[in-house]
Each structure stands twice: as structure tokens, then as C-alpha cells.
Motif scaffolding. Sequence first.
Motif, PDB file in Angstrom:
ATOM      1  N   ASN A  46      -6.992   1.623  12.209  1.00 26.50           N
ATOM      2  CA  ASN A  46      -6.856   2.845  11.421  1.00 26.50           C
ATOM      3  C   ASN A  46      -7.365   4.044  12.191  1.00 26.50           C
ATOM      4  O   ASN A  46      -7.436   5.131  11.644  1.00 26.50           O
ATOM      5  CB  ASN A  46      -7.617   2.721  10.106  1.00 26.50           C
ATOM      6  N   VAL A  62      -0.427   9.246   7.580  1.00 28.04           N
ATOM      7  CA  VAL A  62       0.280   8.771   6.395  1.00 28.04           C
ATOM      8  C   VAL A  62       0.360   9.873   5.353  1.00 28.04           C
ATOM      9  O   VAL A  62       1.416  10.118   4.751  1.00 28.04           O
ATOM     10  CB  VAL A  62      -0.434   7.533   5.816  1.00 28.04           C
ATOM     11  N   ASP A  82       2.948  12.429   6.339  1.00 28.76           N
ATOM     12  CA  ASP A  82       4.301  11.919   6.085  1.00 28.76           C
ATOM     13  C   ASP A  82       4.628  11.961   4.604  1.00 28.76           C
ATOM     14  O   ASP A  82       5.727  12.341   4.196  1.00 28.76           O
ATOM     15  CB  ASP A  82       4.412  10.468   6.571  1.00 28.76           C
ATOM     16  N   ASP A 139       1.833   1.436  13.141  1.00 33.30           N
ATOM     17  CA  ASP A 139       2.033   0.770  11.861  1.00 33.30           C
ATOM     18  C   ASP A 139       0.845  -0.161  11.589  1.00 33.30           C
ATOM     19  O   ASP A 139       0.905  -1.362  11.800  1.00 33.30           O
ATOM     20  CB  ASP A 139       3.357  -0.006  11.865  1.00 33.30           C
ATOM     21  N   LEU A 195       4.109   0.452   7.101  1.00 38.64           N
ATOM     22  CA  LEU A 195       4.283   1.891   6.955  1.00 38.64           C
ATOM     23  C   LEU A 195       5.694   2.299   7.356  1.00 38.64           C
ATOM     24  O   LEU A 195       6.338   3.083   6.689  1.00 38.64           O
ATOM     25  CB  LEU A 195       3.277   2.631   7.826  1.00 38.64           C
ATOM     26  N   TYR A 196       6.148   1.787   8.491  1.00 37.87           N
ATOM     27  CA  TYR A 196       7.430   2.247   9.019  1.00 37.87           C
ATOM     28  C   TYR A 196       8.398   1.110   9.294  1.00 37.87           C
ATOM     29  O   TYR A 196       9.599   1.280   9.201  1.00 37.87           O
ATOM     30  CB  TYR A 196       7.214   3.026  10.322  1.00 37.87           C
ATOM     31  N   ASP A 240      -4.629   7.331   8.337  1.00 36.18           N
ATOM     32  CA  ASP A 240      -4.389   7.774   6.971  1.00 36.18           C
ATOM     33  C   ASP A 240      -3.955   9.234   6.933  1.00 36.18           C
ATOM     34  O   ASP A 240      -3.170   9.640   6.070  1.00 36.18           O
ATOM     35  CB  ASP A 240      -5.653   7.576   6.130  1.00 36.18           C
ATOM     36  N   LYS A 284      10.129  -4.674   3.671  1.00 40.79           N
ATOM     37  CA  LYS A 284       9.035  -3.886   4.229  1.00 40.79           C
ATOM     38  C   LYS A 284       7.699  -4.618   4.089  1.00 40.79           C
ATOM     39  O   LYS A 284       6.653  -4.090   4.446  1.00 40.79           O
ATOM     40  CB  LYS A 284       8.944  -2.522   3.538  1.00 40.79           C
TER      41      LYS A 284
END
Lengths: 352, 476, 317, 327
Positions: free
Chosen positions: A33, A42, A45, A316, A109-110, A39, A118
Motif C-alpha cells: 500500500n 484509489v 480514481d 494493484d 483494483l484494475y 489509497d 475482478k
Amino acid sequence: MSFKGFVRYTARRGIVLFLVVVVAIYITIIVANMGGKIDEFVKGDLYLQIAQQVKRDPQYKNLPGSEQEKIIKAKYEQEIKRLGLDKPFFQRSLIYLKDAITLNLGRALYMTSDSGSKLVRNIILERLPATVLLFTTAMVINFFIHLFLGLYLSRNYGSLFDKIVIALAPTSTIPGWFYGIFLILIFASWLHVLPYGGLVDVPPPTDPVAYALSVLKHMILPLASWIISGFFLGIYGTRTFFLIFSTEDYVEAARAKGLPGRLIERRYILRPSLPPIITNFALGLIGSWSGAIITETVFNWPGLGLVTWTAIQNFDTPVIVGVTVIYAYLLAVTVFLLDIVYGLVDPRIKLQ
Amino acid sequence: MSEVGMEYSLKGILRELLSYKSGIASIVILALLIGLSVYTVVTIPPQKAIAMWRGENNMWIENPRNAAPEWMAFFVHKNLPKTFKVASWEKSFGIVKAEAPLPGTSIKKIHIEMSFNYPYDDFPSEVNIFFRAKFNASKNTPLVKIYWIKPDGTRIPVTEMTMRDPNQILYVSVDQQIYNNLVMWLQKEKGITPYKTVTTQQILFGKITPAMAQGKVDVEKGAYKLVVDATTYNKGDDVDLKLVVYGTVYGIAGTDHLRRPLIIALLWGTPVAIAFGLTASLAISIIQLFIATISGWYAGIIDSIIQRITEIYMIIPFLPFLIMMAAFYKLDIWTILAVVIVLSIFGAGIKSTRALVMQIKEYPYVEAAKAYGASDARIITFYIIPKILPPLVPGLIGSVPGFVFLEAALSLLGLGDPYLPTWGKIINDAYNNGALYKGYYYWILEPSFMLIVTALAFAMLGFALDKIVNPRLREM
Amino acid sequence: MAMLEVENLRLYYATRKGVVKAVDRVSFTLEKGETLAIVGESGCGKSSMAKAIARLLPRNVHTYDGVIRLDGKNIMEMSDEEYRREVRWRQISMVFQGAQNALNPVLKVGFQIAEPLMIHEGVPKEEALARARKALRMVGVHESFADRYPFELSGGMRQRAVIAMALITNPKLVILDEPTSALDVITQANIMNLLKKIKREYQLSFIFITHDIALSSELADRVAVMYAGQIVEFTDADEFYTNPKHPYSEKLMASVPTLRSEKKLEFIPGAPPSLLTPPPGCRFHPRCDKAMPKCREEEPPEVEVKERHYVKCWLYA
Amino acid sequence: MSSDGYLLEVKNLRKWFEVRRGFFSKPLWLKAVDGVSFALRPGEAVSLVGESGSGKTTLGKTVLLLHEPTDGQIIFKGEDVTHLKDKKKMMWYRRETALVQQDPFGAMPSFMTIYRILEEPLIVHKVGDKKEREEMIYRALEEVRLTPVEDFAPKYPHMLSGGQLQRVAIARALILGPSLVVADEPVSMLDASVRVEILNLMREMQQRRNITFIYITHDLSTTRYFSEWIYIMYAGHIVERGPTQRVIRNPLHPYTKALLAAIPDPDPENRKRFREVPPGEPPGLINPPPGCRFAPRCSRVMERCRKEEPPEIEVEHNHFVKCWLYV
């Protein structure tokens, strides 16, 4: 050995290993992380995503900019709360830890799996077989080559082949992936007899037999690269191991007793030294499942290593943590089982 | 037979080492590599090397792209073309520059003829013309006509153009206009329509035969001439140019896709690899040695803690973790080195060294030292470490290649140092640019050769030392 | 005809420093039911002699030749496989120095004792194990220990087990290589009693290798003194312990402390020579106070000073 | 010095070790030394005799505080040193005491020269400057007759024979001028031919410097060439102690008798007779038998022996035995 003692020992060892796994996973979470920085990505995004959604939504489309902004803010805050991203990172890291330990690996995440999922679990499970297939095969082949040729050499000590193996043992410092490049150069690029990489032909054959053969064909070069890399040192190692152990007093005694050579090797050299051999093999095997990023990259082999690498490139984090968690559990369970099995099987450990 | 203790004097070990063939070989190779490293660092300081590898100021524009090393010619038994340059400002045989001002005007006619010989068996990889003109771009700019004269005297109009930029570059071999001109000329004068695979270079340097229509062209060796007729319109204007005919081979190591001479990276890779490998190996061994010694000596709770940390390290996968750190934080090579060290200090090596310490702890000589009052610190540093250090040296040397290849592996993933040229980065470039598909084998083989030689030298030294400090292996 | 005749036996090792002449032209004979004690300081080639007789050679053998006749048959002429089948344990067995290491740690004691029976005589496993139990009983170990692993036995019991193993195939000759050097005096005495009993009951021949002169007298009928790879004195026990002839034997005897009689202890200055470069002439001359000029130059011959008493010394030539 | 003129008094000393007997079980206590008392005057030499596992080595090392005593008292020069915490006091005790070990090869750091090996104790105790230390080292080498000293000083241990190394070990033990030396089987790894030489040397130094000497050995036959006292140890206890000659000529404890009977002198008659020795082996020290520890093997065992631990009785002057037969 009492049963109670055994249970107590097992429990203590299990708890210690579990704590070790927890710490290892927690460290991974912190690093993966970037101490909370991921984060922030994230969040960024998420904000963009919500903003676009709101702006495209016919419901809000015609509102003035400042109103839209407010709605976006509100939705964003709500989403952040839902995901728990409003809490400080330390608190969140503990939640991540709990999830990871309970094997609740969450969503990527991606990245998505080939089948479009996912879920981190699906992404990992989809790729794990390819890795396990390739490297387990490689490890098993290597194990037997080293064992049998090493044994052969310890019997033919000083022969020409022996001298060659000793002289070429340093070639094993060159890793498998490096040999892989040469193999691709020769067999794919130059001779055009084998594929450059990948798991199967494109498009994959529909007939299962043809499919298997195609996979086999694609496995030749990566397998060969690991076999070549381990070849001389592996044989040298086994041979030297046998030679050193054959100077043990009890081996000498077995020779004096007139036992045939092969029986001595099996009963007096191999059997007493089986525990470390098996440990090394088991740990090496599990290590190979995680540590083969480079080989998988060179051969474009769609396994766990490649997934890890893609995840790292994409930041990710859930996928990275997921792979580490699986790996940590695999390793810990193996260590635990080996400990227990030796405790039960090896007379020297059992009662000292 | 009595257990004879070893005497680990440097001289003694060296003498023993030289009694093994592999020992001699490894020492010679390592000496060469270290010499090469010193030479490189002295002649190409790091800042210069980085600048060269970045190709600052288009410094490699006159190098061919993806040229093989010159010695390749030896293997194909062909006289492969080397790059050559002819410049109109050079005063040498075969270069003629004449200026004729048009009386009463500021107009000037410039006639340039540059002759050169083309003796090679293959076509050049590229042809460019670099102008070095003087004019004011806001006024009338010079008009330039370029002709190509073949050895048999055939005169081919290449192009006519008005210059836009005094330092204009004419990319002859990729210029569509020029190609069209040449094809038109061929059709008109020779009645040949070349097959679409025929390149500009082939028309310029090839024998003009009807076979061109089938795409077959042979090199025409001989004396060529580039003729330029330029007209300038303002006073003080001038036109000069340099013709660069790019070869397919370059130097002793060739070039890459950015025209950089690979020799720079091959040379610089040596000190980087050796420094990286040796530092990693040395630092890890020494730190592990201390950790293991403390663990084994003090036992009890300290030992338990160290053991648990070792288990945590065992569970954290080394390579993925390292790759993650390198990718997330965009580390340079020395930071990567630090991370490698940190990720390895609680590695598997501790277990065996710790076992050794536990054994030595019970040796009578340690007990004797306790009996005359030596402190723990003294016993650790003067009694235990000197005893366990020698057996660790072969492993230390032997593990150097592992770290050299680790650096290469990270570079292969594109995670190497962003600036410094290394062997791994060459392989990475080669890989990314399809060297394997396109057959630029030298691009991969050269750095690989360096890696292999370095790795084998260290490995052989390690093996030889192992035999010396492990007498049990000696008779085997 | 003697049961065992050894003539000019040589065993040299090749090392990086040169050739070690561990056993250098050794000859002796041994009758059935007799025990030969081979004594000498450490580094004199005693253990190598045991290895040479039992053909337990390390990998770096340089020279291994001579004649070993067992009941008239030269076993040196046999191939390794023939030797393994015909001689190993069926005719010559061994009790090793440090019995704790002579047993495979992961095999049960009974199985290890029974193994030679299964290998050489094709005895089925159950029967072989039963005989192993009997053998254990004979050497004074409870037969339940047959089902234990070696580490579960005490040092004395392990030594007894190893002796049981050596006797299970009724060999003609048992080589005892320092069989009690790791044991306590009382245990040692017990083992010696056991060996004496076995010797009487089975008419076995022993070659008893030890550095302990006092202990050697517990078993020896004949004594051979080794020095620097050679036998310098070879005689009957009665003769040797009362009247040693070779200066080395005399000194060796004088250095043994005794419990029951007063005597002035002596010692031999210096150390045994390196087997790489033994001194010329008599190998003992640098430490001998009776050395003559001749001793420094010529190797002394083996002289029969009395019947069955051989001394390799110029004093008697 | 204590009022009774003793250099060393050991009172009811115990040393128990924690052992993990099984892979899966609780730790237990191995009672290596279990209640031992004696006292020695300056310049006395005592032989501590016992089989391996009798606790003799542990006793020696515990007296030197190389093991932390579990219970009991050690009084040295009138000072209770049992649990020395003070560093200075500890260094004083280290300087006053010394150890000579069994394995001369193992006792020397193989990577140090003889000179350095002898210098180490001097450095540790900050004795003299470089020059003075050199003098002391050369003098020490001369004393143990490793001459010419200049030849031996720069050598490494592996260049010396076992006997020569044991002389170095003695020189190292004596270089700080101790008043108590424990020699743990100092000659058992040497060849018989040099044993005498080393024992003579030790005896000579001991007498010349008036050192109190504890000579630990399993070999009764060497004791009378060395010491005036013999202590016999069995299973963690001293079962008999007294003047050397008297113990050898007139052993009291059945174990001492058995030990003496087990030792052969070189005699061709030996082979013709069996030795009278007790069967079995010494008991394990984790759960030693109650009462007399020799009882299970003793030929004169009585009911009482199996239940109660016998007291130590002075049968004749200075000759003590721990046996119910003499009560």
C-alpha cells in the motif's frame, strides 16, 4: 513421547507459525500500500469516476457546475465511507490484515481475470495451475536427474564424466531465465522449431489432446532452461553429498559387512539423510511457485509470476497482497507439516 | 590421523588457489574485469557515461541504427559496409566546391562534387545528408539540386528542394519524395519499375538491371559521386553539406536502436555489475555473520526473536517483494542494492552459521577464554568470528553471480537504474525491440557474454576456495 | 599352516602433500583361536593396518599390495565383488572404534545385527531377526533392545550390539579396532570379560588394535608393536609383557603407569615421525637412546631373537 | 585466607542442568553434581576420579564458575564467590583460577599464534605493556620447556604435537599466577609415552608455585604420580575421599573397589582370568535411584541402601566414605 506432549508441541508450533504469517502479511500490506499512498491513487480514481458518472447522468446533466460539484462531493464522500477509506491508514491496514488472514482477498483494483472476473481469488486461481504445472514438472525432473546422475557419479568417482561435471558446476550460477533467452534465440528465433513463449498456440486447439500437446510443446524451452541451469551443480551436489556421507562410520561398517553398493546407498546414505532432502525439495518447490517471475516474463508464461508482475506494474495492491497471502499460507503449512512429520517419523528427533 | 587445523594466511590461500587450474583462470579473468572497470571509470566518468547513454544533443545521429559489430564481417565472409562520411567543407581529394556569384546580383551559384568509393558487399543501412548552410530563413532561402553519379557515370537526379533550415537533415533513405523521384527516373530512363521491396539505398548503390522488377538488386561497387547544385540569394549565404552513408556494422560492439554504441554500456556494465554483486554479497554475508553469531552466542530470547524474524523473512517472497519495491518507488541501482541487502540479512544463511556458532561456542578454546576472563564481546570478535569467517568466504564469492544476475533480471523487467547503462539494460532494450525476432543476436549475445564471463569467474573462484577451506572436499 | 598369513602388506595413501606410507611392508601370522594385539602410539598406522586387512580402503589409495592368506587362500587376488561375497563378514568381521557411530541411526539395532545373515546367507528376515535377538542375549543385552534405535542404547550396550553384529555370521577372524576406547573403565572391563568368553567358547581369532598397553594384555596371545607403519617387534604375550626387546617396546612399557606395583615412569621424548617422510635407516633412531651410526643409515632386518620372537633392530642383528 | 587455612571450601554444591528429554516433552533436571563438599589447603593436589557422566568435569567447571552453581557455596580465600555479580570481583577470581583442558588441539584457537594465545590472558587482565608481556610469554614458554622460545612463539597450533600443545595450555593457565588450577583430563588424549612427561611437568610447577590443583581423571593409575588426595565420584556424589596411597591400597567404598579391580596392569596373566566387576552402568542423573546411587550395582547392597542416602563417614583420619557399610 506422550500424546499430550505431542499435542502441546504441535499447538505451540502452529501458533508461532501463524503469528509469523500474520507479521509477514502485515509487512506486505504496508509495503504494497506504499504506507497508504496507494489509497490516495484509489481515491483520485474514484473521484474521477464519480465525476464522469454524474456528468453523464441525465438526471444531473443540466444542473449548473457548482451544483454538480456538490453532488459529486457528496457521492464521493459516501463512497469513501462505504469503502472505509475515511479511516486513518493504520486502522484500515488492520482491516486489510483481517481480510487477508481470513482469505477474504477482495476485488482487484484494475486487473481482471481472463474470464472477466475482478475477484482476486479468481485471478490467482486462474493462473496458479500454469505455474504449478511448469515448475513442479521442472523441480521433479531436476530432483531425479540430480539424484540418479549424482549417485552414478559417486560410484564412478574420478571418471571423465565426473571431471566434466566438476568443471562445469560453476555454470549453474547462471539462472534459468538467462539460459531461456539463449534457448529462445536458438530454437525459436534461429531454427524456428519451437515457439517463443506462451502457454498454447493461438488460437488454442479445441481438441483436448491437441491442446495438451500444444502446452507440452510450449513447456519444452522453459523446462529445458531450468534443467540446464540446475544440471551440473545439482549433480555435483548430490555426488559430493554421497561421497561425504560415505565416509561416515556406519557406512564404512556397512561396507565391511559386505552389503552390496546399491543397498548401502539406499539404506545407509539416502535414508538417514532423507529429511533434509525432502525439506529442501518441498521448500524449493513452493519457492518456485512464487519466485519465477523472471522466467515467466522471458517465456511469457501466463502464470502467477506474470500476474504478480502485472499487478506490481499496475499498483494493484489487492492482487499483490493476495498472492503473498496464498504463498505465505502454503509455505507455513508446509513447514508445519514437515516439522510434525519429522517429529513423528525420524527416530532421532522423536526421542533424544 | 590428527585433525590438522588450517592456516588461513592470505599467502597460503593464494598459493593453494594457484595450484588449481580453475583458480588460475578465475583470478586472471577477475583481474582483467577489475582492470577493465578501473579503466572505464577513469576514462568515462559516470556523468559522462550517463550523458552518452541518454544521447544528449543528438550525439549519435551519425551512427547507424542496430549495426552489428564490425567483426561480424569475419563470420559472414563479406565486406560489410561501414559508416563513412564525406563533407563539403573538408579539403580532401575528391571533394570539389566551386562558387560562382552572379554578377550584379547577390545570387550565387554553388557547385559541390563529392566523390567516394564504395567497396562493400552489402547495401548501406541508411543514407542521410546533413546541411550546414548559412542563410536567413525569413528571406529567400537557397535552392538545392542533388544528383547521384554511379560508377558507370549514370547521373540520377535525386531531388530538388528549397531549404527551410540551415541545419536541415535530408533523410535520403526514408524520404518518400526522393524515392518517388528515383522510381520515376528508373521508369523513364531505363524502363524498369522496381519491385516494391527495393529500397532507396538499393537504387542508389545497386546495379540497375531489369531484375529490379523482381526485387533483385546487386551491389555496384566503385567510385560514386554526389553532385549538388545550390543557388543562394542573399549575401553571405552559403551551403555546405555532409553525406553520411550508414553501414551495417559499427565498432567492436555495434549499436542499438537509438544508434548508441553498445560498447559504452558493455564497459560501464562491468564496474556496476562487480560493485553491485560484491557489495551485496559482502554486506549480506557480514551482517548475517553478526546476526547469526549474536543469535547463537546469547541464545535464549534474543535467539528466539532472531529465529522468528528469519521465519518471517522466509515467508515473505524475496523476488516479488524486491520487484514491488523497485517498481513502486522507482529506485536507482544503489537504493535497490540497499533493499536487496535489507531483504536478505535474515536469510537462510543465518541458520547454518548459527548452528556453526552453537558448535564453536562449546569448543574448549572458547571455554578457556571464559576461564581467563575474556568478555563476551571479545570472545565473539576475536574467537568466534575468525573461526567462522574462512568457511564463509567461498559462499560469499560464489554468491556474487547471483546478485549480478539479479540486477540483470530487474533491468530486464525495466526496473534497473534509470540512468546508468548496465548489461541488463542492454538485454532489456534488445528484448523490447524484438532483437530475437529480427535477428539482432549480437545485441543480446554481447551483454550475455559479459554476464557469463563475470559469473563464471566468481563461481569458479568460489568453488576453488571451497576446496581449500573445506579439506573434506579436496580429495573429492 | 597358520590361519592368517600376511606378507609384505603395503597401504599407501596419495595426498596433496605426498604419499603417506601408512602400512609399509608388514608381515605376520596368526593361528586359529589366537588373539594378536597390535599396539603403538597414535599415528603409527595401526588403524590403517586394520583397514588394509579388511580391505576398507579410502578413495585416495596410492598403493595396496602384498599377500593376505586366509586358511591358505590369498584373498588379495580376489576381485572386489568376490571379496564382498566370500570374505566380508563371512570370514572377517570388525568391531569399530567408537561404536556409537558404527550403527545406522535410522535402522533398528536388531535389523542391523541381522543384516549380514540376510545378505550373505539368504536367511529370511524373521529368522535372521530371531538370531539377532539371540546374539544380543549372548553379549548380555536384553533382546527387547533389538527393536530399539541405536540412540536409545547406552554406550556400553551399543558396543555389545556391535560385537553381536560382528559374531552373527561366525567369522574366522574379528578385527577389534580400539573397541573400548570411548568407554568407562568398568564397562571396558565388562566388555573385555565378554570378549574373553567369546574367544574361549568359539575359538575365534581376534586382531585387537589398541594404544593401551595394559588393556592389550587382557586379550593378547601374541603382540605386534607398530612404529611408523612397520612392525618392530612381534612375539608371544608372555614374552612381551615381561621382557620386551625392541628399545621402542621397552620405552613404551616403561611409560605405562601401574596400580599394583611401584615403578619409575619413563617417557619417550619427541613424537612419532611423519609417515610422509619417515627417517632413513631405523625409523625409531631419532628417539632411541641406543641408536648407533648404522641405525641412521640402514634399515634393520627382522631378527628372530628367540623362537617366535621377532625384533626389527640392529641391536640384535 | 579463611581462618581454617583453606584456600577453597566447597559446601553442599549442586549443579543441575535443564534438559529437554523428548522432542515433545517438558524440560527435566539433570543432577550432574548433587551435594558435594570438600576443602583444600594451598598447595594441595587432589585427583578427582570418576567415570564419564559422574559429574567430575561439571564439578571442576562449577568450582571455576564456568557453570552457575544451582545450590551450595563456594568459598575461595575466605570470600563467598558462589554467585559473583561484581565484575571486578569476577575478574579477580578469573585471575586467581585457571583451567587446563582435555583436548589440546581444541583448546587452542587455530587462527592464533602461540605467542598470541599466551598474550590473550595478559591482554584481558591488562597486565604490563607490550615489552613486559613479551618477557612474561617467553619466560612462560621456557618454564614449560618449549625451547628455543623464539621458534615456538610464532607458530600456529597445528604445527605442534599434542604434547607440545598441552605444555602451551599449561603455560597459558599459569601465566597469570593463579592459586587454584583445575586440570580436566589433561593427558587422556595424549599418547602414553608423553602422558608421564606432562604429568611430571604439572606436578613440578604445582609444587614449585604452591598451587592448589584439582586433577580430574578417569584413570586411577595416574593419580598416584600426581596427587596427595583422591576423591572418587559416582553419579554426582563424592563417594570416597582420602590420601592417595590409602585409597588405592585400602579402598572402602564398593564402587572404589570395583573401579580398582577393573583397571589392568600390563600382565600376560590377565588374559587367562575374568575380572570381578559389577554389571550394569551408572544410573541416569535425571531420576537417580533413591538412597545410595551405587546400590543397584553393589554386591553388598542392603535394604537400607536402596532407601536412604548414606552419610559421609570418616573411617580413618582424613579418609571419608559415603556408604552404609561403615556406619
